[in-house]
Write a protein that holds these residues in place. Sequence first.
Motif, PDB file in Angstrom:
ATOM      1  N   SER A 179       0.848  -1.208   0.000  1.00  0.00           N
ATOM      2  CA  SER A 179       0.000   0.000   0.000  1.00  0.00           C
ATOM      3  C   SER A 179       0.879   1.252   0.000  1.00  0.00           C
ATOM      4  CB  SER A 179      -0.924   0.030   1.234  1.00  0.00           C
ATOM      5  OG  SER A 179      -0.185   0.371   2.392  1.00  0.00           O
ATOM      6  N   GLY A 180       0.261   2.371  -0.270  1.00  0.00           N
ATOM      7  CA  GLY A 180       0.971   3.637  -0.218  1.00  0.00           C
ATOM      8  C   GLY A 180       1.375   3.992   1.207  1.00  0.00           C
ATOM      9  N   THR A 181       0.517   3.666   2.168  1.00  0.00           N
ATOM     10  CA  THR A 181       0.815   3.942   3.577  1.00  0.00           C
ATOM     11  C   THR A 181       2.104   3.235   3.988  1.00  0.00           C
ATOM     12  OG1 THR A 181      -1.578   3.957   3.967  1.00  0.00           O
ATOM     13  CG2 THR A 181      -0.151   3.898   5.902  1.00  0.00           C
ATOM     14  N   LEU A 183       5.320   4.741   2.560  1.00  0.00           N
ATOM     15  CA  LEU A 183       5.798   5.893   3.341  1.00  0.00           C
ATOM     16  C   LEU A 183       6.493   5.430   4.618  1.00  0.00           C
ATOM     17  CD1 LEU A 183       2.585   8.091   2.960  1.00  0.00           C
ATOM     18  CD2 LEU A 183       4.834   8.634   1.997  1.00  0.00           C
ATOM     19  N   PHE A 212      -4.349  13.375   3.357  1.00  0.00           N
ATOM     20  CA  PHE A 212      -5.062  12.173   3.761  1.00  0.00           C
ATOM     21  C   PHE A 212      -4.368  11.636   5.011  1.00  0.00           C
ATOM     22  CE2 PHE A 212      -5.744   7.468   2.915  1.00  0.00           C
ATOM     23  CZ  PHE A 212      -7.052   7.476   3.360  1.00  0.00           C
ATOM     24  N   ALA A 251      -3.403   8.964   6.058  1.00  0.00           N
ATOM     25  CA  ALA A 251      -2.372   7.933   5.906  1.00  0.00           C
ATOM     26  C   ALA A 251      -0.965   8.507   6.023  1.00  0.00           C
ATOM     27  CB  ALA A 251      -2.527   7.224   4.564  1.00  0.00           C
ATOM     28  N   VAL A 256       3.509  16.571   0.817  1.00  0.00           N
ATOM     29  CA  VAL A 256       2.507  15.840   0.038  1.00  0.00           C
ATOM     30  C   VAL A 256       2.266  16.582  -1.271  1.00  0.00           C
ATOM     31  CG1 VAL A 256       0.120  15.029   0.001  1.00  0.00           C
ATOM     32  CG2 VAL A 256       1.427  14.968   2.140  1.00  0.00           C
ATOM     33  N   ASP A 272       5.443  12.307  -0.197  1.00  0.00           N
ATOM     34  CA  ASP A 272       4.192  11.578  -0.377  1.00  0.00           C
ATOM     35  C   ASP A 272       3.645  11.976  -1.748  1.00  0.00           C
ATOM     36  OD1 ASP A 272       1.636  10.603  -0.483  1.00  0.00           O
ATOM     37  OD2 ASP A 272       1.142  11.087   1.602  1.00  0.00           O
ATOM     38  N   ALA A 275       1.688  10.030  -3.413  1.00  0.00           N
ATOM     39  CA  ALA A 275       0.678   8.967  -3.530  1.00  0.00           C
ATOM     40  C   ALA A 275      -0.112   9.090  -4.818  1.00  0.00           C
ATOM     41  CB  ALA A 275      -0.251   8.996  -2.328  1.00  0.00           C
ATOM     42  N   SER A 309       0.958   5.575  -4.241  1.00  0.00           N
ATOM     43  CA  SER A 309      -0.132   4.658  -3.892  1.00  0.00           C
ATOM     44  C   SER A 309      -0.815   4.202  -5.173  1.00  0.00           C
ATOM     45  CB  SER A 309      -1.154   5.361  -3.001  1.00  0.00           C
ATOM     46  OG  SER A 309      -2.370   4.626  -2.994  1.00  0.00           O
ATOM     47  N   LYS A 337      -6.651   6.251  -7.266  1.00  0.00           N
ATOM     48  CA  LYS A 337      -5.490   6.992  -7.755  1.00  0.00           C
ATOM     49  C   LYS A 337      -5.438   6.935  -9.298  1.00  0.00           C
ATOM     50  CE  LYS A 337      -3.968   8.120  -3.639  1.00  0.00           C
ATOM     51  NZ  LYS A 337      -4.711   7.442  -2.595  1.00  0.00           N
ATOM     52  N   GLY A 380      -1.930  -1.092  -3.453  1.00  0.00           N
ATOM     53  CA  GLY A 380      -0.484  -1.249  -3.559  1.00  0.00           C
ATOM     54  C   GLY A 380       0.221   0.077  -3.427  1.00  0.00           C
ATOM     55  N   TRP A 383      -4.565  14.754 -10.359  1.00  0.00           N
ATOM     56  CA  TRP A 383      -5.234  13.551  -9.851  1.00  0.00           C
ATOM     57  C   TRP A 383      -6.713  13.848  -9.605  1.00  0.00           C
ATOM     58  CZ3 TRP A 383      -5.911  12.630  -4.105  1.00  0.00           C
ATOM     59  CH2 TRP A 383      -6.655  11.463  -3.886  1.00  0.00           C
ATOM     60  N   TRP A 417     -10.449  16.069   2.274  1.00  0.00           N
ATOM     61  CA  TRP A 417      -9.729  15.628   3.480  1.00  0.00           C
ATOM     62  C   TRP A 417      -9.916  16.588   4.650  1.00  0.00           C
ATOM     63  CZ3 TRP A 417      -4.763  15.587   0.125  1.00  0.00           C
ATOM     64  CH2 TRP A 417      -4.724  14.433  -0.662  1.00  0.00           C
TER      65      TRP A 417
HETATM   66  C1  LIG Z   1      -3.964   7.501  -1.120  1.00  0.00           C
HETATM   67  C2  LIG Z   1      -3.023   8.295  -0.310  1.00  0.00           C
HETATM   68  C3  LIG Z   1      -2.189   7.680   0.655  1.00  0.00           C
HETATM   69  C4  LIG Z   1      -2.297   6.249   1.086  1.00  0.00           C
HETATM   70  O1  LIG Z   1      -2.179   5.275   0.131  1.00  0.00           O
HETATM   71  P1  LIG Z   1      -2.828   3.836   0.381  1.00  0.00           P
HETATM   72  O2  LIG Z   1      -2.373   3.060  -0.802  1.00  0.00           O
HETATM   73  O3  LIG Z   1      -4.312   4.014   0.440  1.00  0.00           O
HETATM   74  O4  LIG Z   1      -2.275   3.296   1.654  1.00  0.00           O
HETATM   75  C5  LIG Z   1      -1.276   8.485   1.322  1.00  0.00           C
HETATM   76  N1  LIG Z   1      -1.200   9.802   1.094  1.00  0.00           N
HETATM   77  C6  LIG Z   1      -1.971  10.428   0.194  1.00  0.00           C
HETATM   78  C7  LIG Z   1      -1.822  11.894  -0.041  1.00  0.00           C
HETATM   79  C8  LIG Z   1      -2.938   9.697  -0.524  1.00  0.00           C
HETATM   80  O5  LIG Z   1      -3.717  10.345  -1.401  1.00  0.00           O
END
Ligand SMILES: *Cc1c(COP(=O)(O)O)cnc(C)c1O
Length: 390
Positions: A55-57, A60, A82, A84, A143, A169, A171, A198, A203, A210, A301, A333
């Motif tokens: 995942s994106g989380t 990071l 977000f 995360a 971000v 980030d 993502a 992410s 996305k 992922g 995005w 958000w």
């Molecule tokens: C989607 C997103 C994430 C997290 O990604 P995941 O794959 O959902 O864990 C983190 N930061 C930002 C800014 C995002 O948009």
Amino acid sequence: MQIPTAVPNLGGNEAAYLLDCIASTFVSSVGPYVKRFETAIAALSGTPDAAVVSSGTVALQMALQALGVGAGDLVLVPSLTFIATANAVRHSGAEVWLIDSDPELWSIDLDLCRERIIAETEPVPGGRRHRATGRMLKAIMPVMIMGSSLDFAALAALGRDFGLKIVVDAAAAIGAHHRQGAGCVPIGAAGVDAVCYSFNGNKTITCGGGGAVAAADAALIDRIRHMTTTGRVGRDYDHDIVAYNFRMTNVQAAIGVAQLEQLDGFLRRKREIRDHYARLAGRYPCLAAFPEPPHGTNTCWFSGFFYKGDRLGLCDDFRAHMNAAGVDLRRFWKPVHLQLPYAGAPATAMPCAGALWPRIFPLPCSTHLAAADLAHVTDAAAAFWDRAVD
Ligand SMILES: *Cc1c(COP(=O)(O)O)cnc(C)c1O
């Protein structure tokens, strides 16, 4: 059925590659699509290597931990993100230092970061200590909000001046570039330690779920691969660290490879949709398009517009109006400083993030959004704002 904000567009080779995974039995974390996806992500990022994860989380979190950030540390994070982003910092063992947004760009206010670092930290052996918490300031995690580029030159200068690791980030910013001289460089080559993506369903490209880390330092990527694959050494069950199982599967990567083949077209369509909403916003003095970054590309995005006025009730009315017209429109958000788990985290005053988030309208922007649906969204929005400004 409402027109959704952002849903996957799976019109390419996704199905063929998935069938290939099943026919070959490579459905788990071993398989050719994983390597292909990593190679393609690295090339797009301008880095020698990239590691894909679950995942994106996690991307990071792993980037932070591989760079040595953890318990007792502090990481600068924008509040307007977000959740995360902040969760990844907490999972690493570190704490977030929440920073307000830049009023023009909406991303973390780098001048404010510099001002607060000077005011609230002091140099000690090994770095800078945050006086109020006693924590060591180790990193900054900006971000790329809406997928738009950052001022990487100012970011790199901040990192250099205060000895901070820089984990971006990105993502929702796959394919973004930073302007350098007359040309552009991919964001992974813009003087940062790591960029994280992410591939969640909403996305620009998705694997179902992922993430990935790309970095100029190939050894960092090797470390992340080791940390995310149980810390295994060799073919037998020997493990040299307490590691994680954060791998991406060949099935996810197969979808990702097919998605990346379509990235150029996706980015073009995202840009068209963005410009469409920008033109609509231009008709009303109380509305404005999302910011365009002066420092590099905007991968658009999310698209839509925001409300500049003081009648916040109008924002709720607009959301209700769009929902009734069959358009999915929710609040954007809610900033991290307003979230329960982060109520006690160190934070700046938040005049910008606090004012922005209820006024931002993310409108439908799927890459396969039909022209008729886009026209419907626009007509529905115009019907509201024509009346609202009367
Ligand atoms: C989607 C997103 C994430 C997290 O990604 P995941 O794959 O959902 O864990 C983190 N930061 C930002 C800014 C995002 O948009």
